[in-house]
Design an enzyme around this catalytic site. Structure first.
Site, PDB file in Angstrom:
ATOM      1  N   TRP A  45       0.818  -1.216   0.000  1.00 42.51           N
ATOM      2  CA  TRP A  45       0.000   0.000   0.000  1.00 42.51           C
ATOM      3  C   TRP A  45       0.852   1.265   0.000  1.00 42.51           C
ATOM      4  CZ3 TRP A  45      -2.629  -2.739   4.539  1.00 42.51           C
ATOM      5  CH2 TRP A  45      -3.505  -3.720   4.059  1.00 42.51           C
ATOM      6  N   ILE A  46       1.802   1.333  -0.935  1.00 43.16           N
ATOM      7  CA  ILE A  46       2.704   2.473  -0.993  1.00 43.16           C
ATOM      8  C   ILE A  46       2.194   3.507  -1.992  1.00 43.16           C
ATOM      9  CG2 ILE A  46       5.059   3.219  -1.442  1.00 43.16           C
ATOM     10  CD1 ILE A  46       4.639   1.442   1.046  1.00 43.16           C
ATOM     11  N   SER A  47       2.001   4.745  -1.494  1.00 49.72           N
ATOM     12  CA  SER A  47       1.558   5.835  -2.363  1.00 49.72           C
ATOM     13  C   SER A  47       2.631   6.126  -3.415  1.00 49.72           C
ATOM     14  CB  SER A  47       1.295   7.090  -1.531  1.00 49.72           C
ATOM     15  OG  SER A  47       0.304   6.847  -0.563  1.00 49.72           O
ATOM     16  N   GLU A 256      -2.005   7.685   8.106  1.00 49.60           N
ATOM     17  CA  GLU A 256      -1.283   8.609   8.986  1.00 49.60           C
ATOM     18  C   GLU A 256      -1.541   8.288  10.462  1.00 49.60           C
ATOM     19  OE1 GLU A 256       0.840  10.336   7.716  1.00 49.60           O
ATOM     20  OE2 GLU A 256       0.238  11.011   5.731  1.00 49.60           O
ATOM     21  N   GLY A 257      -1.843   7.033  10.742  1.00 56.48           N
ATOM     22  CA  GLY A 257      -2.186   6.612  12.108  1.00 56.48           C
ATOM     23  C   GLY A 257      -3.693   6.550  12.243  1.00 56.48           C
ATOM     24  N   THR A 258      -4.250   5.369  12.501  1.00 64.40           N
ATOM     25  CA  THR A 258      -5.711   5.260  12.605  1.00 64.40           C
ATOM     26  C   THR A 258      -6.222   6.128  13.750  1.00 64.40           C
ATOM     27  OG1 THR A 258      -5.748   3.420  14.185  1.00 64.40           O
ATOM     28  CG2 THR A 258      -5.572   2.849  11.849  1.00 64.40           C
ATOM     29  N   ASN A 259      -7.445   6.613  13.597  1.00 65.42           N
ATOM     30  CA  ASN A 259      -8.034   7.440  14.651  1.00 65.42           C
ATOM     31  C   ASN A 259      -8.131   6.678  15.968  1.00 65.42           C
ATOM     32  OD1 ASN A 259      -8.254   9.300  12.623  1.00 65.42           O
ATOM     33  ND2 ASN A 259     -10.435   9.655  12.875  1.00 65.42           N
ATOM     34  N   GLN A 356      -8.760   0.385  27.449  1.00 62.83           N
ATOM     35  CA  GLN A 356      -8.956   1.237  26.281  1.00 62.83           C
ATOM     36  C   GLN A 356     -10.253   2.035  26.333  1.00 62.83           C
ATOM     37  OE1 GLN A 356      -8.331  -0.921  22.635  1.00 62.83           O
ATOM     38  NE2 GLN A 356      -6.169  -1.265  23.087  1.00 62.83           N
TER      39      GLN A 356
END
Length: 448
Positions: A45-47, A256-259, A356
């Protein structure tokens, strides 16, 4: 470099970037003569993975530490011209179809030692800097997306007639437009608050960037979804363009890091700070005569809090007159949030990292507080500058702050309320049962 194509970042952008970097399986081993690293592995999954000529790659490298050889992540600048770099076919994605997303393979790629970024074993820091910049920029981009969707919805509501009245005259539609405007204004305020901190020379903005990314991606989805709802059947048609925007937006809550991970990051950052403070107090009580000032200050703080006299910072002089009540409530909520974090840490200790649901509640409260601060600050600035929109901005800020700050006490109460804790345990048990069963356990009512 004229004509050169770049990968924006070589890490896996689409799934939990932080954990992917830490768990990287791609390896780079220093050559015997020390002139280059030999890189082997693959990335998914590389942009721009199929077209880039230069890419940033994170790989595990063996280093010596305390007399032992351990693996640490290192960042490399890799050029396709080095040889051994190949790409798979473009992925067929839900959205962002214009982005060339592929798997990239590295087979005995010779990477010069000069192409190490940030030093051997420091790849995690490099990755975090990349992610922080991406998260900050996301809020700015999605503020524009929301502004465009809001414009489209407002224009339709102002011209579309139903039951002899324009849609904009119905209170239900008015509320939708108001909430969309609040979310857009708040997202934009976060983007400029974070960028202002960066421009002023701040280097520790990772927490603010994470909050802005979470809020912006959640808000953009909500705003575009409501825009489609206001347009009705027309919004569902491809001609309006909103369906494509909605598909494109879905990835922003993942890459960019899951919410989900970032919310835990926000909460644990606060917990870490509170833990350091409690450890300092523990050390002080072991030698009280040398730390009387610290002990008495802490005792005074806790005593005033216990009798309801604790006050947060006075923000009144910094905000517009009509926003002083919101500023006072914000200060109170911030103080209460600190007490809730400390109480959760005392209750769970190191096991807090596994709680969590409690962490999510603390993160949600922190996000509400930070967004309230951002809009109050921006609206107060608009009034100081006497902008034509100042009155409208004050109403937007007051509306958002009232709702956000009203949610905080309930969120914090849930972290220590026995009934809420029991409900959290019930949900966890239900989730475990569904996962073990492989889906819904209850059968169809008709036995189908």
């Amino acid at each position: 470099m004229k004509g050169t194509k770049f990968i924006l970042n070589g890490g896996s952008r689409c799934l939990r970037c932080k954990s992917v970097v830490v768990q990287a399986r791609t390896r780079a081993v220093l050559s015997p003569d020390g002139s280059h690293f030999v890189l082997n592995g693959s990335k998914i999954w590389i942009s721009n993975g199929g077209i880039a000529e230069i890419m940033t790659v994170f790989a595990q490298t063996p280093i010596e530490k305390d007399g032992k050889t351990v693996d640490k992540v290192t960042a490399f600048i890799v050029e396709r011209s080095f040889g051994g770099v190949s790409s798979g076919p473009p992925e067929n994605k839900m959205g962002i179809k214009c982005s060339n997303t592929t798997e990239v393979y590295y087979e005995d790629v010779r990477v010069p030692v000069e192409n190490v970024l940030g030093g051997v074993g420091n790849g995690f820091k490099v990755a975090m800097n990349i992610l922080n910049n991406g998260r900050f920029g996301m809020a700015a981009a999605l503020a524009g997306t929301q502004r465009a969707a809001l414009r489209q919805a407002a224009e339709h509501a102002a011209t579309r007639t139903q039951f002899g009245r324009r849609l904009a005259e119905f209170k239900g539609v008015q509320e939708k437009l108001a909430r969309m405007a609040m979310l857009q204004y708040t997202t934009e305020s976060l983007a400029y608050m974070v960028s202002g901190n960066m421009d002023s020379g701040a280097t520790d903005y990772h927490l603010e960037a994470a909050i802005s990314k979470v809020f912006a991606s959640d808000s953009a989805w909500a705003v575009v979804d409501e825009a489609i709802q206001i347009l009705g059947g027309m919004g569902f048609m491809r001609a309006t363009g909103l369906e494509r925007v909605l598909r494109d937006l879905r990835i922003f809550r993942i890459f960019e890091g899951t919410n989900d991970i970032l919310r835990l990051f926000v909460a644990l950052t606060g917990v870490q700070f509170a833990g350091s403070h409690l450890q300092e107090l523990q050390r002080a009580f072991k030698n009280p005569t040398a730390h009387l000032g610290l002990i008495f200050n802490e005792a005074g703080r806790r005593a005033t809090a216990a009798v309801g006299l604790a006050r947060g910072p006075d923000l009144g002089p910094l905000v517009a007159p009509e926003l002083k009540p919101a500023a006072a409530e914000l200060a109170r909520c911030v103080a209460e949030h600190g007490r809730a974090v400390e109480a959760a840490l005392r209750r769970h200790g190191r096991a807090i990292v596994d709680e969590q649901q409690t962490l999510n509640a603390l993160a949600a409260a922190a996000i509400d507080a930070y967004t309230a601060a951002a809009v109050v600050s921006r609206a107060s600035r608009a009034q100081r500058l006497r902008l034509p929109s100042a009155e409208h901005e004050a109403r937007l800020a007051a509306a958002w702050a009232e709702e956000a700050l009203a949610r905080i006490p309930a969120r914090l109460h849930a972290t220590r309320d026995a009934r809420a804790q029991q409900h959290d345990a019930r949900l966890a048990a239900l989730g475990s049962a569904v996962a073990a069963h492989g889906g819904q356990i209850s059968p169809n009512p008709l036995g189908l």
